[in-house]
Design an enzyme around this catalytic site. Structure first.
Site, PDB file in Angstrom:
ATOM      1  N   GLU A 280       0.831  -1.208   0.000  1.00  0.00           N
ATOM      2  CA  GLU A 280       0.000   0.000   0.000  1.00  0.00           C
ATOM      3  C   GLU A 280       0.867   1.260   0.000  1.00  0.00           C
ATOM      4  O   GLU A 280       0.797   2.069   0.926  1.00  0.00           O
ATOM      5  CB  GLU A 280      -0.901   0.009   1.244  1.00  0.00           C
ATOM      6  N   PRO A 281       1.699   1.456  -1.022  1.00  0.00           N
ATOM      7  CA  PRO A 281       2.569   2.631  -1.013  1.00  0.00           C
ATOM      8  C   PRO A 281       1.790   3.906  -1.337  1.00  0.00           C
ATOM      9  O   PRO A 281       0.907   3.906  -2.203  1.00  0.00           O
ATOM     10  CB  PRO A 281       3.560   2.327  -2.141  1.00  0.00           C
ATOM     11  N   GLY A 282       2.095   4.970  -0.638  1.00  0.00           N
ATOM     12  CA  GLY A 282       1.507   6.277  -0.940  1.00  0.00           C
ATOM     13  C   GLY A 282       2.611   7.253  -1.275  1.00  0.00           C
ATOM     14  O   GLY A 282       2.917   7.539  -2.439  1.00  0.00           O
ATOM     15  N   ARG A 283       3.278   7.716  -0.207  1.00  0.00           N
ATOM     16  CA  ARG A 283       4.331   8.724  -0.342  1.00  0.00           C
ATOM     17  C   ARG A 283       5.415   8.311  -1.346  1.00  0.00           C
ATOM     18  O   ARG A 283       5.893   9.130  -2.126  1.00  0.00           O
ATOM     19  CB  ARG A 283       4.966   8.932   1.038  1.00  0.00           C
ATOM     20  N   ARG A 319       2.036  20.101   6.176  1.00  0.00           N
ATOM     21  CA  ARG A 319       3.016  19.206   6.804  1.00  0.00           C
ATOM     22  C   ARG A 319       4.021  19.913   7.728  1.00  0.00           C
ATOM     23  O   ARG A 319       4.289  19.409   8.815  1.00  0.00           O
ATOM     24  CB  ARG A 319       3.756  18.390   5.734  1.00  0.00           C
ATOM     25  N   CYS A 348      -2.897  33.996   9.648  1.00  0.00           N
ATOM     26  CA  CYS A 348      -2.694  34.650  10.937  1.00  0.00           C
ATOM     27  C   CYS A 348      -2.467  33.651  12.064  1.00  0.00           C
ATOM     28  O   CYS A 348      -3.294  33.498  12.963  1.00  0.00           O
ATOM     29  CB  CYS A 348      -3.848  35.589  11.222  1.00  0.00           C
ATOM     30  N   TYR A 377       0.515  13.988   0.666  1.00  0.00           N
ATOM     31  CA  TYR A 377       0.003  14.650   1.867  1.00  0.00           C
ATOM     32  C   TYR A 377       0.139  16.173   1.739  1.00  0.00           C
ATOM     33  O   TYR A 377       0.424  16.867   2.707  1.00  0.00           O
ATOM     34  CB  TYR A 377       0.676  14.096   3.133  1.00  0.00           C
TER      35      TYR A 377
HETATM   36  C1  PLP Z   1      -1.427   6.007   5.036  1.00  0.00           C
HETATM   37  C2  PLP Z   1      -1.476   4.555   4.812  1.00  0.00           C
HETATM   38  C3  PLP Z   1      -0.672   3.967   3.839  1.00  0.00           C
HETATM   39  C4  PLP Z   1       0.346   4.744   3.013  1.00  0.00           C
HETATM   40  O1  PLP Z   1       1.419   5.207   3.756  1.00  0.00           O
HETATM   41  P1  PLP Z   1       2.681   5.855   2.994  1.00  0.00           P
HETATM   42  O2  PLP Z   1       3.594   6.208   4.084  1.00  0.00           O
HETATM   43  O3  PLP Z   1       2.190   7.038   2.250  1.00  0.00           O
HETATM   44  O4  PLP Z   1       3.226   4.810   2.107  1.00  0.00           O
HETATM   45  C5  PLP Z   1      -0.795   2.619   3.613  1.00  0.00           C
HETATM   46  N1  PLP Z   1      -1.669   1.861   4.328  1.00  0.00           N
HETATM   47  C6  PLP Z   1      -2.466   2.386   5.280  1.00  0.00           C
HETATM   48  C7  PLP Z   1      -3.401   1.508   6.018  1.00  0.00           C
HETATM   49  C8  PLP Z   1      -2.399   3.747   5.553  1.00  0.00           C
HETATM   50  O5  PLP Z   1      -3.168   4.273   6.502  1.00  0.00           O
END
Ligand code: PLP
Length: 427
Positions: A280-283, A319, A348, A377
């Site tokens: 589950e990669p995001g960043r 962030r 402000c 993010y």
């Molecule tokens: C936020 C999240 C991710 C992604 O995290 P990254 O640090 O962006 O890779 C994957 N799985 C779950 C369950 C999350 O909450």
């Protein structure tokens, strides 16, 4: 390889010049690079090739919360990625972008019965369930609909991910997952529930991880649990290893582990598991594929360093304020001189500070600056605080670019509020 580079002294995103974009769309604006997104996906896939993942290969589900723009998600869909979603809204966005339902994983501690019903109706591939009461609700909803939910429990492995407290999720005192020690009993009870088919184990210990050791410790616990569950008669076919791999923000810090190092560790730890691996990669996919482009409104004298006041603020990029995050801030057309400055927005609050006593490119009023590594993010956390318009977004692909979310006129924001009858006359 970098798709944000100086050409003729001016920063480009792929083949598009940032001053040209700024003149056309205005600032602040997020700008994303398709080539960088695709490259990150390719590098991750290459790294994961080292691990056995079954005949279909790994199930890579992009964490939508990192960047939910529909054009970004459509880019993921084209590349064959699935989606990890944490709300019905994210699921509907992923579906609208063309990500097939059976590649969607539904995570999160607070899924409501309505969200579960919607996800079941659409046919999402897996529910990552985070508590026994949640399993009971999912069972009731699925039974009512005459459907079966494919389920993994998210395990809380009680490991310290070594990241910022607000994005650490795998310690026993975090709200996420079920305790590892009671997992076998929880699986036994879940397997007995109607409308539920237990199929996997999931883990996700946090974000912006810069050390593979806590990940390895968590994965080892998953492996151990798979063995115990199979011994107890469960059929386990998926192992979801979550996201969390960090990306480089500060070029002066050591680089986080590469997808190749990560893949090698995964291959070693998961050997013989005989499951389909899920990620589950995001960043990792979008972080370095986006920047926030902003204009210097003015430079004001400070007691020690000058204040560089931008047209971007904490409502556009939260962030630094929320996580004390460090973003590289570069002049789009650097003159070659450097100075030390405090970089702030117009909101402000003293928390509306991007950088304090930062050595950086010298800038003056009217100059453009780019916040690097702002693709994850960033826009997704934007708000309209101080009645500022929501930040627009642009997607670049080679020499082409398109506004993929327009800057809404401020009138839309005002018109969204309605007056109760007793105030209408005076207004
Ligand atoms: C936020 C999240 C991710 C992604 O995290 P990254 O640090 O962006 O890779 C994957 N799985 C779950 C369950 C999350 O909450």
């Amino acid at each position: 390889m970098n798709h944000f580079e100086l050409r003729g002294g001016v920063m480009h995103v792929e083949d598009v010049s940032l001053p040209v974009l700024a003149a056309a769309v205005g600032t602040p604006v997020y700008v994303y690079s398709t080539a960088t997104i695709l490259r990150h996906i390719a590098v991750l896939r290459e790294g994961l090739r080292q691990a056995e993942s079954g005949p279909d290969g790994p199930w890579i589900a992009f964490a939508v919360k990192a960047n939910p723009n529909r054009a970004v998600l459509a880019t993921m869909a084209r590349a064959g990625l699935g989606a990890d979603v944490v709300s019905a809204g994210e699921m509907l966005r992923a579906l609208a972008a063309g990500i097939p339902a059976d590649r969607i994983v539904f995570s999160g501690v607070g899924k409501t019965a309505d969200e579960m019903a919607l996800a079941l109706t659409h046919g999402v591939g897996q529910f990552n369930v985070e508590s026994e009461p949640e399993a009971a609700t999912l069972s009731a909803v699925a039974t009512r609909l005459g459907m079966t939910a494919r389920v993994a429990y998210r395990i809380n492995p009680d490991v310290d991910a070594g990241t910022h407290a607000k994005i650490s999720t795998g310690k026993s005192d975090n709200k996420f997952g079920i305790p590892y020690d009671t997992a076998v009993a929880a699986y036994a009870r879940a397997a007995a529930l109607p409308g539920i088919r237990v199929q996997g184990v999931a883990v996700h210990i946090g974000s912006q991880l810069t050390d593979l050791k806590p990940l390895e410790a968590a994965f080892e616990r998953v492996g151990g649990l798979i063995g115990e569950l199979r011994a107890a008669g469960h059929v386990i076919v998926t192992a979801d290893l979550g996201g969390g791999l960090g990306v480089p923000y500060d070029p002066s810090h050591p680089a986080p582990p590469s997808p190749g190092d990560y893949g090698a560790m995964v291959a070693r730890v998961t050997r013989g598991w005989n499951v389909r691996l899920m990620f589950e990669p995001g960043r990792l996919i979008v972080g370095n594929a986006g920047i926030l482009l902003s204009t210097v409104v003015r430079v004001k004298e400070g007691s020690t360093s000058p204040w560089v006041i931008l047209d971007a603020a904490m409502n556009d990029l939260l962030r630094p304020s929320l996580y004390d995050a460090w973003h590289d801030i570069r002049a789009v057309a650097p003159a070659g001189e450097r100075f030390v400055a405090n970089v702030v927005g117009p909101v402000c609050e003293s928390g509306d500070t991007f950088a304090t006593a930062r050595p950086m490119d010298s800038v003056v009023e009217g100059d453009l600056v780019a916040f690097m590594t702002a693709g994850a993010y960033g826009a997704t956390m934007a708000s309209t605080y101080n009645s500022r318009a929501l930040t627009p977004e642009v997607l670049v692909d080679g020499a082409e670019w398109a506004v993929v979310r327009a800057r809404p006129p401020i009138e839309t924001l005002i018109a969204a509020d309605t007056l109760p009858p007793w105030l209408e006359e005076q207004a």
